[in-house]
Design an enzyme around this catalytic site. Structure first.
Site, PDB file in Angstrom:
ATOM      1  N   HIS A  89       0.839  -1.208   0.000  1.00 38.66           N
ATOM      2  CA  HIS A  89       0.000   0.000   0.000  1.00 38.66           C
ATOM      3  C   HIS A  89       0.876   1.262   0.000  1.00 38.66           C
ATOM      4  O   HIS A  89       0.610   2.226  -0.712  1.00 38.66           O
ATOM      5  CB  HIS A  89      -0.875   0.061   1.258  1.00 38.66           C
ATOM      6  CG  HIS A  89      -1.855  -1.061   1.406  1.00 38.66           C
ATOM      7  ND1 HIS A  89      -1.745  -2.012   2.389  1.00 38.66           N
ATOM      8  CD2 HIS A  89      -2.976  -1.371   0.714  1.00 38.66           C
ATOM      9  CE1 HIS A  89      -2.751  -2.860   2.304  1.00 38.66           C
ATOM     10  NE2 HIS A  89      -3.522  -2.501   1.290  1.00 38.66           N
ATOM     11  N   MET A 148       2.893  -9.236  -0.705  1.00 33.64           N
ATOM     12  CA  MET A 148       2.325  -8.664   0.521  1.00 33.64           C
ATOM     13  C   MET A 148       0.822  -8.556   0.395  1.00 33.64           C
ATOM     14  O   MET A 148       0.306  -8.221  -0.675  1.00 33.64           O
ATOM     15  CB  MET A 148       2.926  -7.291   0.785  1.00 33.64           C
ATOM     16  CG  MET A 148       4.361  -7.388   1.192  1.00 33.64           C
ATOM     17  SD  MET A 148       4.951  -5.807   1.782  1.00 33.64           S
ATOM     18  CE  MET A 148       6.645  -6.264   2.128  1.00 33.64           C
ATOM     19  N   GLU A 155      -0.763  -3.861  -9.012  1.00 31.47           N
ATOM     20  CA  GLU A 155      -0.858  -4.990  -9.942  1.00 31.47           C
ATOM     21  C   GLU A 155      -1.068  -6.302  -9.194  1.00 31.47           C
ATOM     22  O   GLU A 155      -1.406  -7.312  -9.798  1.00 31.47           O
ATOM     23  CB  GLU A 155       0.426  -5.078 -10.783  1.00 31.47           C
ATOM     24  CG  GLU A 155       0.533  -3.968 -11.803  1.00 31.47           C
ATOM     25  CD  GLU A 155       1.777  -4.079 -12.661  1.00 31.47           C
ATOM     26  OE1 GLU A 155       2.693  -4.867 -12.314  1.00 31.47           O
ATOM     27  OE2 GLU A 155       1.846  -3.364 -13.683  1.00 31.47           O
TER      28      GLU A 155
HETATM   29  P1  AMP Z   1      -6.546  -3.593  -0.405  1.00 32.24           P
HETATM   30  O1  AMP Z   1      -6.391  -2.806   0.859  1.00 32.24           O
HETATM   31  O2  AMP Z   1      -6.117  -5.007  -0.297  1.00 32.24           O
HETATM   32  O3  AMP Z   1      -7.906  -3.401  -1.037  1.00 32.24           O
HETATM   33  O4  AMP Z   1      -5.519  -2.956  -1.427  1.00 32.24           O
HETATM   34  C1  AMP Z   1      -5.504  -1.575  -1.691  1.00 32.24           C
HETATM   35  C2  AMP Z   1      -4.583  -1.325  -2.859  1.00 32.24           C
HETATM   36  O5  AMP Z   1      -3.274  -1.773  -2.568  1.00 32.24           O
HETATM   37  C3  AMP Z   1      -5.024  -2.091  -4.134  1.00 32.24           C
HETATM   38  O6  AMP Z   1      -4.833  -1.265  -5.267  1.00 32.24           O
HETATM   39  C4  AMP Z   1      -4.085  -3.268  -4.139  1.00 32.24           C
HETATM   40  O7  AMP Z   1      -3.860  -3.800  -5.434  1.00 32.24           O
HETATM   41  C5  AMP Z   1      -2.819  -2.634  -3.590  1.00 32.24           C
HETATM   42  N1  AMP Z   1      -1.919  -3.662  -3.059  1.00 32.24           N
HETATM   43  C6  AMP Z   1      -2.241  -4.642  -2.179  1.00 32.24           C
HETATM   44  N2  AMP Z   1      -1.178  -5.439  -1.973  1.00 32.24           N
HETATM   45  C7  AMP Z   1      -0.168  -4.961  -2.742  1.00 32.24           C
HETATM   46  C8  AMP Z   1       1.184  -5.354  -2.983  1.00 32.24           C
HETATM   47  N3  AMP Z   1       1.708  -6.418  -2.384  1.00 32.24           N
HETATM   48  N4  AMP Z   1       1.920  -4.628  -3.843  1.00 32.24           N
HETATM   49  C9  AMP Z   1       1.387  -3.543  -4.477  1.00 32.24           C
HETATM   50  N5  AMP Z   1       0.124  -3.116  -4.285  1.00 32.24           N
HETATM   51  C10 AMP Z   1      -0.646  -3.814  -3.438  1.00 32.24           C
END
Ligand code: AMP
Length: 281
Positions: free
Chosen positions: A37, A184, A148
């Site tokens: 994030h 992650m 991604e």
């Molecule tokens: P989430 O809180 O899981 O809904 O994720 C919020 C944003 O963070 C989304 O755009 C995800 O794709 C991005 N995200 C989650 N994990 C990763 C990661 N390991 N690397 C890059 N972006 C991430």
């Protein structure tokens, strides 16, 4: 960093910024922030004048009530993690700011939403598309940054921003991994000690298949070994392990054009997803 919980208070600020000619970058999240994030936050800070991080655990994108109930909620430590980035606003909308009484609209993106997580989690991408549309409009975002890691979601959001004539430009950012290769994810917090040790096998299976595809093998030739590796390591149900065109997510069997390799597999009651780019052979 201001913490804002209503769209009216947010609008007062974004109107002020727009009048001053400042650009607004937004990073939508469900919290339990990690370095993945924070890489998006860093990108937003580098590219836009003002940055809003949103934190909303969106009930409409969970197809499993237990998953929703168990999703980590860590607003206080999330604020601490954001402090070094000098973000302007952490927007934590009260639920009625997103879904007021009588809310009856759903945004549904066909094509790229179908298959993969769209097939394994019915309704998931309608929930994502609906909340992201609202968050991009409420924040008046000029730019929005998505990982991604959730590649299909990135395609869905790119499509909806284009189709609905939103002013927001969508940017995808590379997946951030642990040193052992595990992508992650907030859900990794729910893995037990043993499962956490096994989890990086997901990434190794993807990179092994990528090597096979680069040698000219097809995915169907490589799948039996991959399944065996996952079974032997102790994984549960494999929701999918598929090769798809990087652009339109059309199914493929060999790397004849730029592609992505996608996996979703269960471990210790946690659903892990990952994907990697596959250049054309
Ligand atoms: P989430 O809180 O899981 O809904 O994720 C919020 C944003 O963070 C989304 O755009 C995800 O794709 C991005 N995200 C989650 N994990 C990763 C990661 N390991 N690397 C890059 N972006 C991430």
């Amino acid at each position: 960093m201001k913490i804002i919980r209503t769209k009216a208070a947010l609008r007062t600020l974004t109107d002020e910024w727009s009048r001053a000619g400042q650009t607004i970058g937004v990073v939508p999240t469900m919290g339990a922030l990690h370095a993945g994030h924070l890489s998006l936050v860093g990108e937003a800070k580098a590219k836009t004048d003002r940055v809003i991080v949103t934190l909303f655990v969106n009930p409409r994108q969970f197809n499993n009530p237990e998953d929703l109930a168990n999703y980590p909620r860590t607003e206080d430590s999330d604020s601490v993690k954001l402090a070094p980035f000098a973000v302007d606003v952490l927007y934590v909308p009260d639920p009625d700011q997103i879904y007021p009484d009588g809310f009856s609209t759903s945004v549904s993106v066909s094509g790229v939403s179908e298959g993969l997580c769209g097939a394994a989690r019915p309704g998931h991408f309608d929930g994502v598309a609906t909340v992201v549309s609202k968050l991009l409009l409420q924040t008046a975002a000029d730019e929005a940054y998505f990982g991604e890691k959730d590649y299909q979601q990135l395609q869905v959001v790119t499509r909806l921003a284009q189709d609905l004539d939103l002013k927001t430009r969508i940017t995808g950012c590379p997946t951030v991994r642990e040193p052992d290769g595990l992508a992650m994810s907030s859900r990794n917090l729910r893995l037990g000690e043993e499962a956490r040790k096994i989890a990086p096998v997901v990434y190794h299976v993807l990179t092994d298949i990528a090597e096979g595809l680069a040698r000219g093998a097809s995915l169907s030739e490589l799948l039996p070994d991959a399944r065996q590796t996952l079974d032997k390591a102790g994984f549960g149900t494999l929701d999918y392990l598929e090769l798809r065109s990087a652009q339109d997510l059309e199914p493929m069997d060999s790397a004849v054009r730029p592609a992505r390799l996608f996996i979703a597999v269960w471990l210790d009651g946690v659903r892990l997803i990952d994907n990697i780019p596959i250049p054309s052979a």
